[in-house]
Write an enzyme that holds these catalytic residues in place. Structure first.
Site, PDB file in Angstrom:
ATOM      1  N   ILE A 124       4.225   5.355 -43.942  1.00 40.04           N
ATOM      2  CA  ILE A 124       3.205   4.790 -44.818  1.00 40.04           C
ATOM      3  C   ILE A 124       1.839   4.968 -44.172  1.00 40.04           C
ATOM      4  O   ILE A 124       1.624   4.535 -43.032  1.00 40.04           O
ATOM      5  CB  ILE A 124       3.471   3.282 -45.054  1.00 40.04           C
ATOM      6  CG1 ILE A 124       4.897   3.074 -45.573  1.00 40.04           C
ATOM      7  CG2 ILE A 124       2.422   2.688 -45.988  1.00 40.04           C
ATOM      8  CD1 ILE A 124       5.379   1.632 -45.459  1.00 40.04           C
ATOM      9  N   CYS A 125       0.925   5.565 -44.888  1.00 41.46           N
ATOM     10  CA  CYS A 125      -0.442   5.739 -44.413  1.00 41.46           C
ATOM     11  C   CYS A 125      -1.258   4.545 -44.911  1.00 41.46           C
ATOM     12  O   CYS A 125      -1.799   4.555 -46.011  1.00 41.46           O
ATOM     13  CB  CYS A 125      -1.018   7.057 -44.926  1.00 41.46           C
ATOM     14  SG  CYS A 125      -2.680   7.400 -44.316  1.00 41.46           S
ATOM     15  N   LEU A 126      -1.288   3.492 -44.095  1.00 44.23           N
ATOM     16  CA  LEU A 126      -1.979   2.250 -44.440  1.00 44.23           C
ATOM     17  C   LEU A 126      -2.616   1.722 -43.154  1.00 44.23           C
ATOM     18  O   LEU A 126      -1.906   1.432 -42.180  1.00 44.23           O
ATOM     19  CB  LEU A 126      -0.990   1.241 -45.027  1.00 44.23           C
ATOM     20  CG  LEU A 126      -1.526  -0.111 -45.454  1.00 44.23           C
ATOM     21  CD1 LEU A 126      -2.536   0.032 -46.595  1.00 44.23           C
ATOM     22  CD2 LEU A 126      -0.382  -1.020 -45.891  1.00 44.23           C
ATOM     23  N   HIS A 183       0.125   7.926 -50.587  1.00 42.40           N
ATOM     24  CA  HIS A 183       0.010   7.489 -49.194  1.00 42.40           C
ATOM     25  C   HIS A 183       1.362   7.165 -48.563  1.00 42.40           C
ATOM     26  O   HIS A 183       1.415   6.518 -47.522  1.00 42.40           O
ATOM     27  CB  HIS A 183      -0.917   6.281 -49.091  1.00 42.40           C
ATOM     28  CG  HIS A 183      -2.312   6.569 -49.538  1.00 42.40           C
ATOM     29  ND1 HIS A 183      -3.132   7.465 -48.904  1.00 42.40           N
ATOM     30  CD2 HIS A 183      -3.027   6.087 -50.586  1.00 42.40           C
ATOM     31  CE1 HIS A 183      -4.294   7.519 -49.527  1.00 42.40           C
ATOM     32  NE2 HIS A 183      -4.254   6.701 -50.551  1.00 42.40           N
TER      33      HIS A 183
END
Length: 158
Positions: A96-98, A89
């Site tokens: 950042i894929c959050l 992620h």
């Protein structure tokens, strides 16, 4: 550590950021989180350490936070600077894929909470790999703000 010198007339967002960073400095290293520097209240850099017993144990990473005047009602921009961790992620450009950094942001979240979420995300990784679409994503967006991307959150397994 570089510390910001803020004029006595600070905005509410500057006061909030300063309070959060002072709190982080007071508990330096407790959770593997260290204030690296904050040359002004718009930007700060935080060092995080990979948690013991994980794939990232003892590894140190640098996060850059950029705050808008709408913080905490708007999420900060958070990216890895320098070499970002190999993670499903985390893109090679530091994005950042959050979800809490975008759609699931809440004004109740703090710099510390964001850092802890990222450490937790790293800790749950089963292997060190980049997202499947890393090359196409990075070539398409480069180093522009990740907040300009349309994120799709469908995988909380790593």
């Amino acid at each position: 550590m570089l510390r910001c010198q803020v004029a006595s007339t600070r905005t509410p967002f500057q006061k909030r950021v300063q309070k959060e960073l002072d709190s982080l400095e007071a508990r330096a290293g407790e959770d593997g989180i260290y204030v690296h520097d904050y040359p002004d209240t718009d930007t700060c850099r935080i060092d995080i350490l990979g948690a013991p017993g994980t794939l990232y144990a003892g590894e140190r990473f640098l996060l850059r936070f950029r705050f808008s005047a709408r913080y905490p009602f708007e999420s900060p921009e958070v990216v890895f600077e320098g070499e970002s961790p190999m993670h499903p992620h985390i893109y090679s450009n530091g994005h950042i894929c959050l979800s809490i950094l975008y759609d699931a942001w809440s004004p109740a979240l703090t710099v510390h909470a964001v850092c802890m979420s990222i450490v937790s995300m790293l800790s749950s990784a089963q292997e060190k790999v980049r997202p499947k679409d890393d090359a196409s994503y990075v070539s398409r967006v480069g180093h522009r703000s990740p907040k300009l991307s349309k994120w799709h959150f469908d995988d909380d397994r790593v």
